[in-house]
Design a protein around this motif. Structure first.
Motif, PDB file in Angstrom:
ATOM      1  N   PRO A 152       0.421  -7.986   0.558  1.00  0.00           N
ATOM      2  CA  PRO A 152       1.282  -7.579   1.674  1.00  0.00           C
ATOM      3  C   PRO A 152       0.566  -6.563   2.562  1.00  0.00           C
ATOM      4  CG  PRO A 152       2.435  -7.399  -0.436  1.00  0.00           C
ATOM      5  CD  PRO A 152       0.995  -7.628  -0.746  1.00  0.00           C
ATOM      6  N   ARG A 153       0.882  -6.597   3.834  1.00  0.00           N
ATOM      7  CA  ARG A 153       0.288  -5.634   4.747  1.00  0.00           C
ATOM      8  C   ARG A 153       0.799  -4.223   4.443  1.00  0.00           C
ATOM      9  NH1 ARG A 153       1.601  -9.092  10.082  1.00  0.00           N
ATOM     10  NH2 ARG A 153       3.417  -9.505   8.753  1.00  0.00           N
ATOM     11  N   ARG A 154       0.053  -3.251   4.886  1.00  0.00           N
ATOM     12  CA  ARG A 154       0.275  -1.855   4.493  1.00  0.00           C
ATOM     13  C   ARG A 154       1.687  -1.362   4.779  1.00  0.00           C
ATOM     14  NH1 ARG A 154      -3.112   3.362   6.851  1.00  0.00           N
ATOM     15  NH2 ARG A 154      -1.965   4.972   5.677  1.00  0.00           N
ATOM     16  N   HIS A 155       2.220  -1.683   5.953  1.00  0.00           N
ATOM     17  CA  HIS A 155       3.518  -1.142   6.354  1.00  0.00           C
ATOM     18  C   HIS A 155       4.662  -2.119   6.102  1.00  0.00           C
ATOM     19  CE1 HIS A 155       1.617   2.369   8.036  1.00  0.00           C
ATOM     20  NE2 HIS A 155       0.816   1.608   8.772  1.00  0.00           N
ATOM     21  N   THR A 156       4.473  -3.047   5.185  1.00  0.00           N
ATOM     22  CA  THR A 156       5.516  -4.030   4.867  1.00  0.00           C
ATOM     23  C   THR A 156       6.746  -3.357   4.270  1.00  0.00           C
ATOM     24  OG1 THR A 156       3.921  -5.812   4.520  1.00  0.00           O
ATOM     25  CG2 THR A 156       6.057  -6.037   3.426  1.00  0.00           C
ATOM     26  N   ASP A 157       7.925  -3.791   4.722  1.00  0.00           N
ATOM     27  CA  ASP A 157       9.191  -3.338   4.144  1.00  0.00           C
ATOM     28  C   ASP A 157       9.754  -4.356   3.154  1.00  0.00           C
ATOM     29  OD1 ASP A 157       9.585  -0.855   5.740  1.00  0.00           O
ATOM     30  OD2 ASP A 157       9.692  -2.272   7.413  1.00  0.00           O
ATOM     31  N   ILE A 158       9.552  -5.654   3.469  1.00  0.00           N
ATOM     32  CA  ILE A 158      10.021  -6.736   2.593  1.00  0.00           C
ATOM     33  C   ILE A 158       8.845  -7.670   2.326  1.00  0.00           C
ATOM     34  CG2 ILE A 158      11.627  -8.650   2.275  1.00  0.00           C
ATOM     35  CD1 ILE A 158      13.489  -7.357   4.301  1.00  0.00           C
ATOM     36  N   ALA A 159       8.453  -7.786   1.073  1.00  0.00           N
ATOM     37  CA  ALA A 159       7.400  -8.719   0.675  1.00  0.00           C
ATOM     38  C   ALA A 159       8.070  -9.946   0.075  1.00  0.00           C
ATOM     39  CB  ALA A 159       6.451  -8.073  -0.333  1.00  0.00           C
ATOM     40  N   PHE A 160       7.942 -11.074   0.759  1.00  0.00           N
ATOM     41  CA  PHE A 160       8.543 -12.330   0.295  1.00  0.00           C
ATOM     42  C   PHE A 160       7.456 -13.167  -0.361  1.00  0.00           C
ATOM     43  CE2 PHE A 160       9.920 -16.698   0.614  1.00  0.00           C
ATOM     44  CZ  PHE A 160      11.242 -16.627   0.224  1.00  0.00           C
ATOM     45  N   GLY A 196      17.683   5.592  -0.733  1.00  0.00           N
ATOM     46  CA  GLY A 196      16.509   5.827   0.095  1.00  0.00           C
ATOM     47  C   GLY A 196      15.805   4.529   0.457  1.00  0.00           C
ATOM     48  N   ARG A 197      14.964   4.618   1.473  1.00  0.00           N
ATOM     49  CA  ARG A 197      14.189   3.450   1.896  1.00  0.00           C
ATOM     50  C   ARG A 197      13.174   3.103   0.820  1.00  0.00           C
ATOM     51  NH1 ARG A 197      13.064   0.883   6.823  1.00  0.00           N
ATOM     52  NH2 ARG A 197      14.549   2.281   7.829  1.00  0.00           N
ATOM     53  N   SER A 198      13.041   1.821   0.513  1.00  0.00           N
ATOM     54  CA  SER A 198      12.122   1.380  -0.534  1.00  0.00           C
ATOM     55  C   SER A 198      11.520   0.044  -0.149  1.00  0.00           C
ATOM     56  CB  SER A 198      12.856   1.256  -1.872  1.00  0.00           C
ATOM     57  OG  SER A 198      11.995   0.785  -2.897  1.00  0.00           O
ATOM     58  N   LEU A 199      10.335  -0.234  -0.669  1.00  0.00           N
ATOM     59  CA  LEU A 199       9.756  -1.568  -0.533  1.00  0.00           C
ATOM     60  C   LEU A 199      10.631  -2.559  -1.288  1.00  0.00           C
ATOM     61  CD1 LEU A 199       7.410  -3.549   0.185  1.00  0.00           C
ATOM     62  CD2 LEU A 199       6.349  -2.855  -1.983  1.00  0.00           C
ATOM     63  N   LEU A 200      10.946  -3.681  -0.638  1.00  0.00           N
ATOM     64  CA  LEU A 200      11.741  -4.742  -1.250  1.00  0.00           C
ATOM     65  C   LEU A 200      10.830  -5.932  -1.512  1.00  0.00           C
ATOM     66  CD1 LEU A 200      14.864  -4.547   1.094  1.00  0.00           C
ATOM     67  CD2 LEU A 200      14.412  -3.246  -1.003  1.00  0.00           C
ATOM     68  N   VAL A 201      10.973  -6.547  -2.685  1.00  0.00           N
ATOM     69  CA  VAL A 201      10.136  -7.680  -3.067  1.00  0.00           C
ATOM     70  C   VAL A 201      11.039  -8.807  -3.565  1.00  0.00           C
ATOM     71  CG1 VAL A 201       8.306  -8.512  -4.585  1.00  0.00           C
ATOM     72  CG2 VAL A 201       8.225  -6.158  -3.718  1.00  0.00           C
TER      73      VAL A 201
END
Length: 272
Positions: A69-77, A29-34
């Motif tokens: 990170p912004r609210r709709h971030t998918d990848i937080a670097f 599934g789609r997940s936040l990536l850090v």
């Protein structure tokens, strides 16, 4: 603020890619990536790769410093791991990666970079340095004393080695990575990174290709180990600390970092 036409177009393309191209396997599934890293530990390389992959799939990537990170971030670097704060993530469900490098090589790389960097912090006058900036201070020292100064800076609170000392290496969400492993076999390591993120085999292959596109040789136009003074990508070769560390640097480093090298697997004991 009104968005410009190019910004609107990029947003539309990203939305289309998010709807039509999904890098995640269904069961993951789609997940936040850090991704968390440390200054001079492959940060620029991985950031370029993740940004390219984000563009490929319409994912929204946010480079995190002191800002959340912004609210709709998918990848937080998170370029400097001290800024990672799980309580400020847009989702508490995430998959993370964390990269380290032999901290002795980070010292050497940092020293030569800070001799010429134009980063603001390195050019600010400091009272403890008699009004000199850190860059000016380094340039007044010989290489031996400059490396000692860089060791002291890196292990002080907020320094990149201090970050490594404070990091939780047992967090279940994070896959621990080493820069040297990527240098030795970038294809396998990038595949491991993207597999941890829950990517499909096709998306993993694309991520691996992006890793090669942005590797040291392709970006610098030099072979690994060929030194170019005044470049962010100076050498990239693991183990270069052996050419620069004298007995005083070894003793200072051991005194200030304890068993860090042993804990990270770079040494078996303190006898190095």
């Amino acid at each position: 603020m009104t968005a410009t036409a190019p910004e609107v177009l990029r947003a539309a393309r990203g939305a289309w890619r998010r709807r039509t191209r999904d890098p995640f396997i269904p069961e993951a599934g789609r997940s936040l990536l850090v991704h968390c890293s440390h200054h001079k530990a492959g940060t620029v390389w991985v950031r370029r790769v993740l940004r390219a992959v984000a563009s490929d799939y319409g994912l929204r990537m946010d480079v995190v410093w002191a800002n959340p990170p912004r609210r709709h971030t998918d990848i937080a670097f998170v370029a400097e791991a001290r800024h990672f704060d799980r309580t400020r993530l847009p989702s508490q469900e995430f998959r993370g990666t964390h990269m380290v490098r032999d901290p002795r090589d980070m010292i050497v790389s940092g020293y030569f970079y800070h001799l010429w960097t134009t980063e603001d912090w390195a050019q600010e006058p400091r009272a403890e340095l008699g009004g000199l900036s850190y860059r000016e201070h380094l340039n007044q020292l010989d290489v031996g004393d400059g490396l000692t100064a860089e060791i002291e800076r890196a292990v002080a609170p907020g320094g990149n080695i201090d970050e490594m000392l404070r990091w939780d290496y047992h967090s279940k969400e994070f896959l621990e990575l080493r820069y040297e492993d990527f240098i030795a076999d970038e294809q396998s390591e990038f595949a491991r990174l993207f597999r941890h993120y829950g990517f499909t085999e096709d998306a993993i292959a694309l991520g691996v290709a992006r890793g090669e596109r942005y590797n040291f040789k392709n970006i610098s136009r030099r072979n690994l180990g060929e030194v170019a003074p005044g470049q962010h990508l100076r050498s990239g070769r693991p183990g270069s600390w052996r050419e620069h560390f004298g007995p005083q640097h070894r003793e200072a480093f051991k005194a200030l970092t304890g068993d860090l090298l042993v804990a990270l697997g770079y040494e078996e004991n303190q006898g190095w």
